[in-house]
Enzyme design. Structure first.
Site, short mmCIF file in Angstrom:
data_model
loop_
_atom_site.label_atom_id
_atom_site.label_comp_id
_atom_site.label_asym_id
_atom_site.label_seq_id
_atom_site.Cartn_x
_atom_site.Cartn_y
_atom_site.Cartn_z
CG ASP A 16 -1.91 -1.20 1.14
OD1 ASP A 16 -2.26 -1.61 0.01
OD2 ASP A 16 -2.32 -1.69 2.20
CE LYS A 38 -3.82 -6.02 0.18
NZ LYS A 38 -4.42 -4.78 -0.44
CG LEU A 66 -7.53 -4.33 -9.13
CD1 LEU A 66 -7.50 -4.27 -10.66
CD2 LEU A 66 -7.06 -3.01 -8.55
CE LYS A 67 -11.14 -4.93 -0.90
NZ LYS A 67 -9.76 -4.45 -1.16
CG ASP A 70 -19.31 -2.77 -13.76
OD1 ASP A 70 -20.48 -2.76 -14.23
OD2 ASP A 70 -18.53 -1.81 -13.86
CB THR A 74 -18.26 -4.76 -17.06
OG1 THR A 74 -19.16 -4.11 -17.96
CG2 THR A 74 -17.11 -3.82 -16.74
#
EC number: 4.1.1.23
Length: 235
Positions: A16, A38, A66-67, A70, A74
């Site tokens: 992160d 990650k 990226l969770k 949609d 997509t």
């Protein structure tokens, strides 16, 4: 999860960080103390997806967090593109249409799809505010059963839910737990946290650790200490 894993391979370091340069510097500092990384929103949107292939070529595993959420078409197209990068894990939100599309689209690429049940920064009051009638435990259980029926490879859950979920899904689905904090570490914005040893005892397969490593004065020593704790817990 039936596969036997080395302690180092069970720790996923969350990069992160704000840039590819910062991430590469952290990876260099960690050296052989970490084997699994990650890449989430912050780094991905700063060019971090370009690192996936390089890390894979260097023998490292990569979790692309990226969770995705949609419409099915997509999500499917996104998974097809991401499956070519060489990542090991990819996250999607645990909604049936999203999970089905992801599982179908990854094909035989070897990419494992993880479903995010409920974010570890949420508690019952957050769900109520968002309009959910179920509490965290009930919603996690419902989504876990749906994910298993669809053929998801793993679940992202808080360590507090790991033992309960292990009893529901058995050993054939990996449990990946963020919200890991060594004893004495600050909780930050996580509400459902646990130490590495307790998370392993609860049934977690993989532990995602970010700030306790990347913000440590000595990241390599911090990572090595967590790996040692995992090794002791799995001995």
């Amino acid at each position: 999860m039936s596969e036997k894993l080395a302690a180092r391979d069970r720790m996923i370091v969350a990069l992160d960080l704000p840039s590819v340069e910062a991430a590469e510097a952290m990876i260099a500092r960690l050296g052989d103390s970490a084997s699994f990384y990650k890449i989430g929103y912050q780094l991905a949107y700063a060019g971090g997806l370009s690192m996936v292939g390089r890390l894979a070529d260097a023998g490292k595993k990569v979790f692309v967090d990226l969770k995705l959420h949609d419409i099915g078409n997509t999500v499917g197209r996104g998974v097809e593109s991401l499956s070519a990068l060489g990542a090991t894990f990819l996250t999607v939100h645990a909604y049936p249409q999203t999970m089905k599309a992801a599982v179908e689209a990854r094909g035989d690429s070897g990419l494992k799809i993880l479903a995010v049940t409920v974010l570890t920064s949420y508690d019952d009051s957050d769900l109520q505010e968002a309009g959910y009638r179920l509490g965290v435990r009930e919603l996690v259980e419902q989504r876990a059963r749906q994910a298993q029926a669809i053929g998801i490879d793993g679940l992202v859950c808080s360590p507090e839910e790991a033992a309960h979920l292990r009893g529901i899904v058995g050993r054939n689905i990996a449990l990946v737990t963020p919200g890991i904090r060594p004893a004495g570490a600050a909780a930050g914005d996580q509400k459902r946290i646990m130490t590495p040893a307790r998370a392993i005892a609860a049934g977690a397969d993989y532990l995602v650790v970010g700030r306790p490593i990347v913000e440590a004065a000595d990241p390599k020593a911090a990572a090595s200490a967590i790996v040692e704790e995992i090794a002791t817990a799995t001995a």
